[in-house]
Write a protein that holds these residues in place. Structure first.
Motif, short mmCIF file in Angstrom:
data_model
loop_
_atom_site.label_atom_id
_atom_site.label_comp_id
_atom_site.label_asym_id
_atom_site.label_seq_id
_atom_site.Cartn_x
_atom_site.Cartn_y
_atom_site.Cartn_z
N TRP A 337 -5.77 -5.63 6.95
CA TRP A 337 -6.18 -5.51 5.56
C TRP A 337 -6.40 -4.07 5.12
O TRP A 337 -5.87 -3.64 4.09
CB TRP A 337 -7.45 -6.32 5.31
CG TRP A 337 -8.21 -5.88 4.09
CD1 TRP A 337 -9.35 -5.14 4.04
CD2 TRP A 337 -7.85 -6.13 2.73
NE1 TRP A 337 -9.73 -4.91 2.75
CE2 TRP A 337 -8.83 -5.50 1.91
CE3 TRP A 337 -6.79 -6.81 2.11
CZ2 TRP A 337 -8.78 -5.55 0.52
CZ3 TRP A 337 -6.74 -6.85 0.72
CH2 TRP A 337 -7.73 -6.23 -0.05
N ALA A 338 -7.19 -3.32 5.87
CA ALA A 338 -7.58 -1.98 5.43
C ALA A 338 -6.38 -1.07 5.17
O ALA A 338 -6.26 -0.50 4.08
CB ALA A 338 -8.54 -1.35 6.45
N PRO A 339 -5.45 -0.90 6.12
CA PRO A 339 -4.31 -0.01 5.84
C PRO A 339 -3.38 -0.54 4.76
O PRO A 339 -2.89 0.23 3.93
CB PRO A 339 -3.60 0.10 7.20
CG PRO A 339 -4.07 -1.06 7.99
CD PRO A 339 -5.44 -1.37 7.52
N PHE A 340 -3.14 -1.85 4.78
CA PHE A 340 -2.22 -2.43 3.79
C PHE A 340 -2.79 -2.32 2.38
O PHE A 340 -2.09 -1.91 1.44
CB PHE A 340 -1.93 -3.89 4.13
CG PHE A 340 -0.92 -4.53 3.22
CD1 PHE A 340 0.37 -4.05 3.14
CD2 PHE A 340 -1.28 -5.62 2.44
CE1 PHE A 340 1.30 -4.64 2.30
CE2 PHE A 340 -0.36 -6.22 1.58
CZ PHE A 340 0.94 -5.72 1.51
N ALA A 341 -4.07 -2.68 2.20
CA ALA A 341 -4.70 -2.61 0.89
C ALA A 341 -4.77 -1.18 0.39
O ALA A 341 -4.58 -0.92 -0.80
CB ALA A 341 -6.10 -3.23 0.94
N PHE A 342 -5.03 -0.24 1.30
CA PHE A 342 -5.13 1.16 0.89
C PHE A 342 -3.78 1.68 0.39
O PHE A 342 -3.72 2.41 -0.60
CB PHE A 342 -5.61 2.02 2.07
CG PHE A 342 -5.94 3.43 1.70
CD1 PHE A 342 -7.12 3.74 1.03
CD2 PHE A 342 -5.06 4.46 2.00
CE1 PHE A 342 -7.41 5.05 0.67
CE2 PHE A 342 -5.34 5.78 1.65
CZ PHE A 342 -6.53 6.07 0.98
N ILE A 343 -2.71 1.27 1.06
CA ILE A 343 -1.38 1.70 0.63
C ILE A 343 -1.04 1.12 -0.74
O ILE A 343 -0.59 1.83 -1.64
CB ILE A 343 -0.32 1.28 1.67
CG1 ILE A 343 -0.49 2.09 2.95
CG2 ILE A 343 1.09 1.46 1.11
CD1 ILE A 343 0.37 1.62 4.10
N ILE A 344 -1.28 -0.19 -0.90
CA ILE A 344 -0.92 -0.86 -2.15
C ILE A 344 -1.82 -0.45 -3.30
O ILE A 344 -1.36 -0.22 -4.43
CB ILE A 344 -0.96 -2.39 -1.97
CG1 ILE A 344 0.00 -2.83 -0.86
CG2 ILE A 344 -0.60 -3.09 -3.29
CD1 ILE A 344 1.43 -2.46 -1.09
N GLY A 345 -3.14 -0.36 -3.04
CA GLY A 345 -4.09 -0.15 -4.12
C GLY A 345 -4.46 1.28 -4.40
O GLY A 345 -5.06 1.57 -5.45
N ALA A 346 -4.15 2.20 -3.49
CA ALA A 346 -4.52 3.61 -3.69
C ALA A 346 -3.32 4.54 -3.60
O ALA A 346 -3.08 5.35 -4.48
CB ALA A 346 -5.59 4.02 -2.68
N VAL A 347 -2.54 4.41 -2.50
CA VAL A 347 -1.41 5.32 -2.28
C VAL A 347 -0.33 5.12 -3.34
O VAL A 347 0.16 6.09 -3.94
CB VAL A 347 -0.84 5.15 -0.87
CG1 VAL A 347 0.41 6.00 -0.70
CG2 VAL A 347 -1.89 5.51 0.17
N ILE A 348 0.06 3.87 -3.58
CA ILE A 348 1.13 3.60 -4.55
C ILE A 348 0.75 4.04 -5.97
O ILE A 348 1.56 4.69 -6.65
CB ILE A 348 1.55 2.12 -4.51
CG1 ILE A 348 2.35 1.86 -3.23
CG2 ILE A 348 2.37 1.74 -5.73
CD1 ILE A 348 2.81 0.44 -3.06
N PRO A 349 -0.46 3.74 -6.47
CA PRO A 349 -0.82 4.26 -7.80
C PRO A 349 -0.78 5.78 -7.88
O PRO A 349 -0.30 6.34 -8.89
CB PRO A 349 -2.24 3.73 -8.01
CG PRO A 349 -2.30 2.49 -7.20
CD PRO A 349 -1.47 2.78 -5.98
N LEU A 350 -1.26 6.47 -6.84
CA LEU A 350 -1.25 7.92 -6.87
C LEU A 350 0.18 8.47 -6.78
O LEU A 350 0.52 9.44 -7.47
CB LEU A 350 -2.09 8.48 -5.72
CG LEU A 350 -3.61 8.28 -5.85
CD1 LEU A 350 -4.32 8.76 -4.58
CD2 LEU A 350 -4.15 9.01 -7.07
#
Length: 371
Positions: A337-350
């Motif tokens: 969850w942690a790495p996947f959610a961070f990529i989708i919810g933080a990395v991709i928007p940035l």
């Protein structure tokens, strides 16, 4: 498209519910296991570091006032990458939409209704969410105003009642293990209160009446959820101490059991439970709505409402089998969850924010349309 638009106030409350979601009841344990008595510093760091992500989402919404998040991704990233990126974003909504009922069922069967099958609880919860979606975006946006006020009020009442049991020595020594655990705990908390906020971009800006005011509402809603998460974590440490907090599955619920009002008022801990259920309802409704609308756009379906009942059945079935046991779920949170959610919810928007300027910014996209 809905005829009635969502107000900036409703946008604030939707963001609050989506951001707070399941974190208020369970996240203190994860934070304490990483940062120990400094877990509260991780909550502060999360809010500070999360603001650029939320601001980037609001910025993109203002630059594409006629597009929701999926359309924005496809426009900025182009084909075929845009469809892959938007597909991953929709997948996270789908996945979370049946995870939330599992958490609700697991909590109720372990804490209050052990003889009730989890499937029954999941069915009731998913049915309520489905009815909310069927009534439309404006209906559950108005409901979120009521539920958020009730939820926040109940939490604040519980916090005030528990404060006399606080022990300041539970926060000492400060930064005993340095800053590394603080930032690690902030990373995990961000996956709960920062990363899911891209969900509201299926409403903002296309379904709001004032995009500028609604954008401010999103930022305020995130700030309020960060404050509630901070108080949930610091009170758990102050009252229970970090060892008990780290080894308790539902620290906020355990915390409420410390409230003492004589022998007249009992089971005060269910104030926290009711508050948590309301926020779970808000986030799951938004996840459900965003998932069915996102699927409809990916497959170019004209009416997403036709997907509501089939998707509800999928949610119901998956909510009972998604996690074999609690140990599997805890490992999944840490390693998947942690790495996947961070990529989708933080990395991709940035990255989308950066790519917007790399590809020409306002001049390039001012007259852009989905092809």
């Amino acid at each position: 498209m809905e005829k009635t638009k969502v107000t900036d106030r409703q946008m604030c409350f939707l963001t609050f519910g989506v951001s707070l979601g399941g974190s208020v009841l369970v996240v203190a344990a994860l934070m304490a296991s990483i940062a120990k008595q400094d877990a509260w510093l991780g909550a502060v760091a999360t809010v500070v570091l999360g603001f650029p992500v939320i601001w980037a989402l609001v910025f993109l919404g203002r630059r594409f006032p006629d597009k929701n998040y999926i359309e924005c991704l496809q426009t900025v990233w182009g084909r075929p990458i845009g469809y892959v990126v938007s597909g991953l974003s929709v997948y996270l909504w789908i996945m979370l939409s049946y995870h939330i009922p599992w958490y609700v069922g697991n909590f109720m069967t372990s804490q209050s209704m052990p003889e009730t099958p989890a499937y029954v609880i999941n069915l009731v919860f998913i049915a309520a969410v489905t009815v909310a979606i069927r009534y439309g975006l404006h209906a559950f946006s108005r409901a979120s105003e009521i539920f958020t006020v009730i939820s926040a009020s109940l939490f604040l009442i519980a916090a005030l009642l528990i404060m006399p049991n606080s022990k300041i020595e539970n926060l000492q020594p400060v930064l005993e293990n340095g800053l590394s655990p603080v930032f690690e705990s902030a990373f995990f908390l961000s996956t709960f209160i920062v990363c899911p906020i891209y969900t509201v971009m299926m409403v903002y800006p296309t379904e709001v009446d004032d995009p500028k005011a609604a954008g401010k509402g999103i930022l305020i809603g995130f700030l309020f959820s960060g404050i509630i998460s901070f108080f949930s974590i610091i009170l758990s440490i102050l009252v229970l101490g970090w060892p008990i907090t780290a080894n308790t599955r539902y620290p906020a619920f355990r915390l409420a059991k410390e409230i003492e009002l004589g022998t007249i008022f009992t089971r005060i801990e269910f104030i926290i439970f009711f508050s948590w259920i309301l926020t779970q309802f808000i986030i799951n409704t938004m996840l459900f709505y965003s998932a069915v609308k996102g699927i409809a756009q990916l497959f170019r379906l004209k009416d997403h409402n036709k997907l509501i009942l089939p998707f509800a059945l999928v949610d119901f079935v998956m909510s009972g089998i998604v996690f074999p046991d609690v140990f599997y779920q805890e490992n999944w949170i840490t390693f998947v969850w942690a790495p996947f959610a961070f990529i989708i919810g933080a990395v991709i928007p940035l990255l989308t924010f950066i790519l917007y300027f790399v590809r020409g910014g306002k001049k390039k996209f001012s007259n852009s349309h989905l092809s």
